[in-house]
Write a protein that holds these residues in place. Structure first.
Motif, PDB file in Angstrom:
ATOM      1  N   ASP A  31      75.381   2.464  -1.159  1.00 24.71           N
ATOM      2  CA  ASP A  31      74.185   2.023   0.928  1.00 24.71           C
ATOM      3  C   ASP A  31      74.861   0.595   0.771  1.00 24.71           C
ATOM      4  O   ASP A  31      74.135  -0.665   1.295  1.00 24.71           O
ATOM      5  CB  ASP A  31      72.760   2.003  -0.019  1.00 24.71           C
ATOM      6  N   GLY A  32      75.462   0.758   2.511  1.00 21.36           N
ATOM      7  CA  GLY A  32      75.909  -0.609   3.343  1.00 21.36           C
ATOM      8  C   GLY A  32      74.898  -1.206   3.348  1.00 21.36           C
ATOM      9  O   GLY A  32      74.730  -2.094   3.831  1.00 21.36           O
ATOM     10  N   ASN A  33      73.771   0.104   3.872  1.00 19.63           N
ATOM     11  CA  ASN A  33      72.471  -0.401   4.395  1.00 19.63           C
ATOM     12  C   ASN A  33      72.148  -2.052   3.880  1.00 19.63           C
ATOM     13  O   ASN A  33      71.314  -2.646   3.825  1.00 19.63           O
ATOM     14  CB  ASN A  33      71.316  -0.168   6.042  1.00 19.63           C
ATOM     15  N   LYS A  34      71.706  -1.495   2.546  1.00 16.36           N
ATOM     16  CA  LYS A  34      70.634  -2.179   1.395  1.00 16.36           C
ATOM     17  C   LYS A  34      71.454  -3.111   0.418  1.00 16.36           C
ATOM     18  O   LYS A  34      71.053  -3.766  -0.284  1.00 16.36           O
ATOM     19  CB  LYS A  34      70.258  -1.170   0.884  1.00 16.36           C
ATOM     20  N   ASN A  62      75.343   5.476   4.794  1.00 17.84           N
ATOM     21  CA  ASN A  62      74.753   3.932   5.469  1.00 17.84           C
ATOM     22  C   ASN A  62      75.512   2.856   5.999  1.00 17.84           C
ATOM     23  O   ASN A  62      75.739   1.876   5.843  1.00 17.84           O
ATOM     24  CB  ASN A  62      73.254   3.419   5.473  1.00 17.84           C
ATOM     25  N   SER A  63      76.910   3.572   6.258  1.00 14.25           N
ATOM     26  CA  SER A  63      78.403   2.713   6.847  1.00 14.25           C
ATOM     27  C   SER A  63      78.822   3.867   7.331  1.00 14.25           C
ATOM     28  O   SER A  63      78.927   4.583   8.415  1.00 14.25           O
ATOM     29  CB  SER A  63      79.143   2.706   5.197  1.00 14.25           C
ATOM     30  N   ARG A 119      72.155   9.996   5.466  1.00 12.67           N
ATOM     31  CA  ARG A 119      70.981   9.908   4.941  1.00 12.67           C
ATOM     32  C   ARG A 119      69.934  11.788   4.651  1.00 12.67           C
ATOM     33  O   ARG A 119      69.709  11.435   3.300  1.00 12.67           O
ATOM     34  CB  ARG A 119      69.786   9.426   6.182  1.00 12.67           C
ATOM     35  N   GLN A 120      69.741  12.100   5.432  1.00 13.34           N
ATOM     36  CA  GLN A 120      69.294  13.922   5.506  1.00 13.34           C
ATOM     37  C   GLN A 120      69.870  14.444   4.349  1.00 13.34           C
ATOM     38  O   GLN A 120      68.944  14.513   2.881  1.00 13.34           O
ATOM     39  CB  GLN A 120      69.701  14.292   6.362  1.00 13.34           C
ATOM     40  N   PHE A 121      70.789  14.989   4.242  1.00 17.87           N
ATOM     41  CA  PHE A 121      71.619  14.907   3.025  1.00 17.87           C
ATOM     42  C   PHE A 121      71.378  14.742   1.498  1.00 17.87           C
ATOM     43  O   PHE A 121      71.038  15.369   0.328  1.00 17.87           O
ATOM     44  CB  PHE A 121      73.027  15.468   3.132  1.00 17.87           C
ATOM     45  N   LEU A 122      70.712  13.004   1.174  1.00 15.66           N
ATOM     46  CA  LEU A 122      70.649  13.166   0.097  1.00 15.66           C
ATOM     47  C   LEU A 122      69.499  13.026   0.228  1.00 15.66           C
ATOM     48  O   LEU A 122      69.180  12.504  -1.039  1.00 15.66           O
ATOM     49  CB  LEU A 122      71.826  12.115  -0.050  1.00 15.66           C
TER      50      LEU A 122
END
Length: 275
Positions: free
Chosen positions: A98-101, A121-122, A128-131
């Motif tokens: 996760d690139g954001n976190k 998230n990169s 996001r919705q799929f996972l």
């Protein structure tokens, strides 16, 4: 010409290690960065290898105990995300990157996450919705909390409510685990305030402390032991704020940023002509 070619080749060999080292994992690597894994690994526990496989300002979390205990191997010189992908495909592990976190979650593959590395998230991918990341991260938080509590159980003593006022017991142990008819008590001990509070919030709540000073440059100290039994980081910060504000020289204000896991402490000198 042949001698010149050999000299150039020899010079290239001499500078290659330094060039390679400069591309190794650094603090500011993101998912898209060109950081490579510099050292190969063989039969190494993945928990021990995490610092070698991801950037230093990232963290790795595990959803299953068996994944934590698994030994893995990898070659040197591949991009770090590609290295995780290779480890996942050869060891049946799914890595959510996760690139954001700035977090890597290791888990057994499922319908959403196949063996290897999935980037979210990169700039590379947004899935996001799929996972269903909210549900996944809730599980990550629960697993991490259980892991920390288990570690605390192994290193602390369980004290019933009836004995919590015992001065000897409180002084002999710095923290206690909440189970059944007991409460979790931690103590912040005397010393440099910034150091002691940073250690407390990181070890107890996994929150990073940021200190802002207003009107002074010195380092305030904690003068006496402070016992805390909050069930949340907000509870403990509120108690600390009340205890610290007894001080006549400084005022203290805590702010909690749950999304970033940051505790901000603003200290204002009341006798420095600032207020």
């Amino acid at each position: 010409m042949l001698k010149l070619f050999r000299k150039i080749a020899f010079a290239t060999c001499l500078i290659s290690p330094s060039v390679f080292a400069s591309n190794c994992l650094t603090v500011d690597n993101y998912v898209e960065s060109e950081g490579v894994v510099c050292d190969a690994g063989k039969n190494m526990a993945i928990t021990s290898a995490a610092e070698m496989l991801i950037p230093k300002d990232w963290k790795m979390r595990f959803l299953e105990t068996e994944v934590q205990q698994q030994s893995v191997a990898w070659p040197r010189g591949k991009l770090w995300v590609d290295t995780l992908d290779l480890i996942g495909r050869t060891s049946n592990i799914g890595f959510l990157v996760d690139g954001n976190k700035k977090m890597v979650v290791a888990l057994r593959p499922n319908d959403n996450i196949k063996p290897g590395a999935v980037v979210v998230n990169s700039k590379i991918a947004r899935t996001r919705q799929f996972l269903g990341l909210d549900e996944l991260y809730a599980r990550v938080d629960d697993t991490e909390r259980a892991r920390r509590e288990e570690m605390a159980r192994k290193s602390t003593t369980i004290i019933p409510h009836s004995k919590l006022n015992s001065k000897r017991i409180n002084e002999s142990r710095l923290s206690y685990v909440k189970v059944d008819d007991a409460v979790f008590v931690t103590q912040v001990v005397p010393g440099d305030m910034e150091t002691k509070l940073r250690e407390f919030f990181l070890s107890r709540w996994n929150y990073r402390l940021v200190v802002n000073k207003h009107g002074f440059y010195s380092n305030p100290r904690i003068k006496e032991t402070m016992s805390l039994n909050g069930t949340t980081v907000v509870d403990d910060a509120t108690t600390l704020q009340k205890l610290l504000n007894v001080d006549q020289e400084f005022s203290f204000l805590f702010n909690i940023y749950n999304g970033n896991k940051v505790v901000e402490l603003n200290i204002t000198c009341k006798v420095c002509g600032y207020e």
